[in-house]
Scaffold this motif. Structure first.
Motif, PDB file in Angstrom:
ATOM      1  N   LEU A  66      26.681  38.202  18.856  1.00  0.00           N
ATOM      2  CA  LEU A  66      27.825  37.300  18.880  1.00  0.00           C
ATOM      3  C   LEU A  66      27.499  36.039  19.685  1.00  0.00           C
ATOM      4  CD1 LEU A  66      29.158  40.003  17.989  1.00  0.00           C
ATOM      5  CD2 LEU A  66      31.192  39.279  19.247  1.00  0.00           C
ATOM      6  N   SER A  67      28.041  34.923  19.247  1.00  0.00           N
ATOM      7  CA  SER A  67      27.915  33.665  19.974  1.00  0.00           C
ATOM      8  C   SER A  67      28.899  33.655  21.146  1.00  0.00           C
ATOM      9  CB  SER A  67      28.214  32.482  19.055  1.00  0.00           C
ATOM     10  OG  SER A  67      29.590  32.484  18.673  1.00  0.00           O
ATOM     11  N   ASN A  68      28.765  32.664  22.022  1.00  0.00           N
ATOM     12  CA  ASN A  68      29.711  32.553  23.142  1.00  0.00           C
ATOM     13  C   ASN A  68      31.143  32.427  22.657  1.00  0.00           C
ATOM     14  OD1 ASN A  68      27.470  32.619  24.746  1.00  0.00           O
ATOM     15  ND2 ASN A  68      27.735  30.589  25.639  1.00  0.00           N
ATOM     16  N   GLN A  69      31.331  31.620  21.589  1.00  0.00           N
ATOM     17  CA  GLN A  69      32.681  31.441  21.058  1.00  0.00           C
ATOM     18  C   GLN A  69      33.232  32.745  20.487  1.00  0.00           C
ATOM     19  OE1 GLN A  69      30.062  29.482  20.387  1.00  0.00           O
ATOM     20  NE2 GLN A  69      30.643  27.545  21.372  1.00  0.00           N
ATOM     21  N   GLU A  70      32.383  33.493  19.806  1.00  0.00           N
ATOM     22  CA  GLU A  70      32.823  34.774  19.240  1.00  0.00           C
ATOM     23  C   GLU A  70      33.133  35.788  20.336  1.00  0.00           C
ATOM     24  OE1 GLU A  70      30.402  34.726  14.989  1.00  0.00           O
ATOM     25  OE2 GLU A  70      29.361  35.323  16.830  1.00  0.00           O
ATOM     26  N   ILE A  71      32.329  35.783  21.401  1.00  0.00           N
ATOM     27  CA  ILE A  71      32.595  36.682  22.532  1.00  0.00           C
ATOM     28  C   ILE A  71      33.919  36.324  23.178  1.00  0.00           C
ATOM     29  CG2 ILE A  71      31.818  37.376  24.834  1.00  0.00           C
ATOM     30  CD1 ILE A  71      28.932  36.967  23.827  1.00  0.00           C
ATOM     31  N   ALA A  72      34.169  35.019  23.334  1.00  0.00           N
ATOM     32  CA  ALA A  72      35.432  34.574  23.933  1.00  0.00           C
ATOM     33  C   ALA A  72      36.628  35.053  23.128  1.00  0.00           C
ATOM     34  CB  ALA A  72      35.442  33.043  24.046  1.00  0.00           C
ATOM     35  N   ARG A  73      36.532  34.952  21.799  1.00  0.00           N
ATOM     36  CA  ARG A  73      37.641  35.419  20.948  1.00  0.00           C
ATOM     37  C   ARG A  73      37.797  36.928  21.046  1.00  0.00           C
ATOM     38  NH1 ARG A  73      35.663  31.367  17.405  1.00  0.00           N
ATOM     39  NH2 ARG A  73      34.437  32.878  16.212  1.00  0.00           N
ATOM     40  N   ARG A  74      36.677  37.643  21.063  1.00  0.00           N
ATOM     41  CA  ARG A  74      36.735  39.108  21.113  1.00  0.00           C
ATOM     42  C   ARG A  74      37.387  39.589  22.419  1.00  0.00           C
ATOM     43  NH1 ARG A  74      33.367  43.361  19.209  1.00  0.00           N
ATOM     44  NH2 ARG A  74      32.932  42.039  17.398  1.00  0.00           N
ATOM     45  N   LEU A  75      37.055  38.921  23.528  1.00  0.00           N
ATOM     46  CA  LEU A  75      37.551  39.363  24.840  1.00  0.00           C
ATOM     47  C   LEU A  75      38.820  38.644  25.258  1.00  0.00           C
ATOM     48  CD1 LEU A  75      34.184  39.620  26.833  1.00  0.00           C
ATOM     49  CD2 LEU A  75      35.412  41.418  25.615  1.00  0.00           C
ATOM     50  N   HIS A  76      39.284  37.706  24.415  1.00  0.00           N
ATOM     51  CA  HIS A  76      40.513  36.961  24.702  1.00  0.00           C
ATOM     52  C   HIS A  76      40.405  36.187  26.024  1.00  0.00           C
ATOM     53  CE1 HIS A  76      42.816  38.866  21.402  1.00  0.00           C
ATOM     54  NE2 HIS A  76      42.010  39.882  21.649  1.00  0.00           N
ATOM     55  N   VAL A  77      39.256  35.528  26.192  1.00  0.00           N
ATOM     56  CA  VAL A  77      39.052  34.672  27.357  1.00  0.00           C
ATOM     57  C   VAL A  77      38.512  33.335  26.868  1.00  0.00           C
ATOM     58  CG1 VAL A  77      38.615  36.621  28.901  1.00  0.00           C
ATOM     59  CG2 VAL A  77      36.689  35.520  27.755  1.00  0.00           C
ATOM     60  N   SER A  78      38.340  32.390  27.780  1.00  0.00           N
ATOM     61  CA  SER A  78      37.816  31.080  27.406  1.00  0.00           C
ATOM     62  C   SER A  78      36.299  31.130  27.278  1.00  0.00           C
ATOM     63  CB  SER A  78      38.205  30.034  28.446  1.00  0.00           C
ATOM     64  OG  SER A  78      37.519  30.272  29.666  1.00  0.00           O
TER      65      SER A  78
ATOM     66  N   PHE B 229      22.639  36.907  34.100  1.00  0.00           N
ATOM     67  CA  PHE B 229      21.244  36.449  34.074  1.00  0.00           C
ATOM     68  C   PHE B 229      20.687  36.374  35.502  1.00  0.00           C
ATOM     69  CE2 PHE B 229      20.490  34.093  29.788  1.00  0.00           C
ATOM     70  CZ  PHE B 229      20.919  35.210  29.104  1.00  0.00           C
ATOM     71  N   ALA B 230      21.510  35.875  36.426  1.00  0.00           N
ATOM     72  CA  ALA B 230      21.055  35.760  37.818  1.00  0.00           C
ATOM     73  C   ALA B 230      20.782  37.134  38.417  1.00  0.00           C
ATOM     74  CB  ALA B 230      22.102  35.008  38.636  1.00  0.00           C
ATOM     75  N   LYS B 231      21.630  38.101  38.124  1.00  0.00           N
ATOM     76  CA  LYS B 231      21.476  39.437  38.701  1.00  0.00           C
ATOM     77  C   LYS B 231      20.279  40.178  38.128  1.00  0.00           C
ATOM     78  CE  LYS B 231      26.408  40.165  39.694  1.00  0.00           C
ATOM     79  NZ  LYS B 231      27.626  40.944  39.358  1.00  0.00           N
ATOM     80  N   THR B 232      19.982  39.951  36.858  1.00  0.00           N
ATOM     81  CA  THR B 232      18.935  40.718  36.182  1.00  0.00           C
ATOM     82  C   THR B 232      17.612  39.967  36.074  1.00  0.00           C
ATOM     83  OG1 THR B 232      19.687  39.870  34.028  1.00  0.00           O
ATOM     84  CG2 THR B 232      20.634  41.959  34.792  1.00  0.00           C
ATOM     85  N   GLY B 233      17.616  38.665  36.363  1.00  0.00           N
ATOM     86  CA  GLY B 233      16.404  37.872  36.232  1.00  0.00           C
ATOM     87  C   GLY B 233      16.072  37.512  34.796  1.00  0.00           C
ATOM     88  N   LEU B 234      17.032  37.693  33.884  1.00  0.00           N
ATOM     89  CA  LEU B 234      16.804  37.368  32.480  1.00  0.00           C
ATOM     90  C   LEU B 234      16.773  35.857  32.284  1.00  0.00           C
ATOM     91  CD1 LEU B 234      19.259  39.990  30.931  1.00  0.00           C
ATOM     92  CD2 LEU B 234      16.767  40.161  31.047  1.00  0.00           C
ATOM     93  N   LYS B 235      15.989  35.411  31.282  1.00  0.00           N
ATOM     94  CA  LYS B 235      15.820  33.981  31.043  1.00  0.00           C
ATOM     95  C   LYS B 235      16.568  33.484  29.808  1.00  0.00           C
ATOM     96  CE  LYS B 235      12.872  33.750  34.469  1.00  0.00           C
ATOM     97  NZ  LYS B 235      13.271  33.154  35.762  1.00  0.00           N
ATOM     98  N   ASP B 236      16.749  34.364  28.824  1.00  0.00           N
ATOM     99  CA  ASP B 236      17.369  33.912  27.585  1.00  0.00           C
ATOM    100  C   ASP B 236      18.049  35.092  26.894  1.00  0.00           C
ATOM    101  OD1 ASP B 236      15.321  35.377  26.224  1.00  0.00           O
ATOM    102  OD2 ASP B 236      14.014  33.636  26.289  1.00  0.00           O
ATOM    103  N   ARG B 237      18.695  34.814  25.760  1.00  0.00           N
ATOM    104  CA  ARG B 237      19.455  35.855  25.055  1.00  0.00           C
ATOM    105  C   ARG B 237      18.545  36.919  24.462  1.00  0.00           C
ATOM    106  NH1 ARG B 237      24.809  33.453  24.382  1.00  0.00           N
ATOM    107  NH2 ARG B 237      25.466  34.968  22.805  1.00  0.00           N
ATOM    108  N   ALA B 238      17.339  36.531  24.045  1.00  0.00           N
ATOM    109  CA  ALA B 238      16.415  37.518  23.484  1.00  0.00           C
ATOM    110  C   ALA B 238      16.052  38.563  24.544  1.00  0.00           C
ATOM    111  CB  ALA B 238      15.154  36.828  22.957  1.00  0.00           C
ATOM    112  N   GLN B 239      15.782  38.096  25.763  1.00  0.00           N
ATOM    113  CA  GLN B 239      15.513  39.037  26.848  1.00  0.00           C
ATOM    114  C   GLN B 239      16.745  39.885  27.156  1.00  0.00           C
ATOM    115  OE1 GLN B 239      14.012  37.070  30.328  1.00  0.00           O
ATOM    116  NE2 GLN B 239      12.070  36.473  29.378  1.00  0.00           N
ATOM    117  N   ALA B 240      17.914  39.272  27.046  1.00  0.00           N
ATOM    118  CA  ALA B 240      19.150  40.003  27.307  1.00  0.00           C
ATOM    119  C   ALA B 240      19.334  41.143  26.311  1.00  0.00           C
ATOM    120  CB  ALA B 240      20.342  39.054  27.250  1.00  0.00           C
ATOM    121  N   VAL B 241      18.997  40.890  25.066  1.00  0.00           N
ATOM    122  CA  VAL B 241      19.118  41.931  24.041  1.00  0.00           C
ATOM    123  C   VAL B 241      18.170  43.084  24.355  1.00  0.00           C
ATOM    124  CG1 VAL B 241      18.737  42.468  21.604  1.00  0.00           C
ATOM    125  CG2 VAL B 241      19.900  40.346  22.252  1.00  0.00           C
ATOM    126  N   ARG B 242      16.925  42.764  24.684  1.00  0.00           N
ATOM    127  CA  ARG B 242      15.956  43.818  25.009  1.00  0.00           C
ATOM    128  C   ARG B 242      16.398  44.605  26.247  1.00  0.00           C
ATOM    129  NH1 ARG B 242      12.304  39.661  23.430  1.00  0.00           N
ATOM    130  NH2 ARG B 242      11.908  39.070  25.597  1.00  0.00           N
TER     131      ARG B 242
END
Length: 227
Positions: A177-189, A201-214
């Motif tokens: 999901l994109s940021n906009q889709e996540i916002a709609r799903r969670l009913h937030v901005s 990202f700061a807590k986990t040291g992740l750099k991008d969405r691909a790393q986040a998925v893994r």
């Protein structure tokens, strides 16, 4: 709950920091059968003190108030005065308003477009031991349960100090999901979603969405799609 049925009217306190709104709610409640307004408060601290003084059956509680907000006031009231029920009456129906209020002990949740009949039903419901939720809030709860059922349960302790909401965002990133889709799903901005992503990202040291998925796959927060 009406006087005609031989029962005493429900004794209600109204808590809202906006004077015009508070006075309007008090005026409306004064016209409704089965309800007696016994006080009003301009913030959560005043609401807690008023409950101690007048022991109402129900507090109609706004959420966004100075000094002590509605969630904290609800928590204090339910902890100290369990004979008083709380029905949230607010402008906000997003997850970040709804679920903390329910966890704090609110038995009802209405938005401020609720009519007099809906308020009376909510008061009656919480006093009879049921939940006093508006139809829209009931739908949101069902949606949330349905969404949870389609995702693998989170570990009991989120990894790397992530919050529950950050884990939710991470799972939705893994679902593509994109940021906009996540916002709609969670009913937030969208801005709120970006803040959650920056934090995780700061807590986990992740750099991008691909790393986040893994990362989500590795931590068991999400499952890779079947090949």
């Amino acid at each position: 709950m009406s006087d005609e049925a031989g029962r005493k009217p429900a004794r209600v306190v109204v808590a809202d920091d906006q004077t015009v709104v508070r006075e309007g709610i008090v005026m409306l409640l004064g016209l409704l059968p089965g309800i007696e307004v016994v006080g009003s408060a301009g913030d959560g601290d005043e609401a807690v003190k008023l409950v101690a003084e007048v022991a109402p059956d129900v507090v109609l509680m706004d959420l966004r108030m100075p000094r002590c907000d509605g969630v904290e006031a609800t928590r204090r009231i339910r902890s100290r005065y369990p004979g008083t029920q709380v029905v949230i009456l607010t402008t906000y129906a997003d997850d970040e308003s709804l679920f903390p209020a329910l966890r704090a002990g609110a038995r009802g949740y209405l938005t401020k477009d609720a009519g007099g009949d809906e308020i009376v039903r909510a008061v009656e419901s919480v006093l009879s031991g049921d939940a006093g939720l508006s139809p829209g809030i009931q739908r949101r709860l069902l949606e949330r349960l349905s969404e949870s059922g389609h995702r693998q349960a989170h570990p009991s302790e989120p990894p790397d100090g992530l919050t529950g909401r950050e884990c939710e965002v991470l799972v939705l990133i893994a679902e593509g999901l994109s940021n906009q889709e996540i916002a709609r799903r969670l009913h937030v901005s969208t801005a709120t979603v970006k803040t959650h992503i920056n934090n995780l990202f700061a807590k986990t040291g992740l750099k991008d969405r691909a790393q986040a998925v893994r990362y989500a796959y590795a931590k068991g927060l999400a499952r890779p799609p079947a090949s």
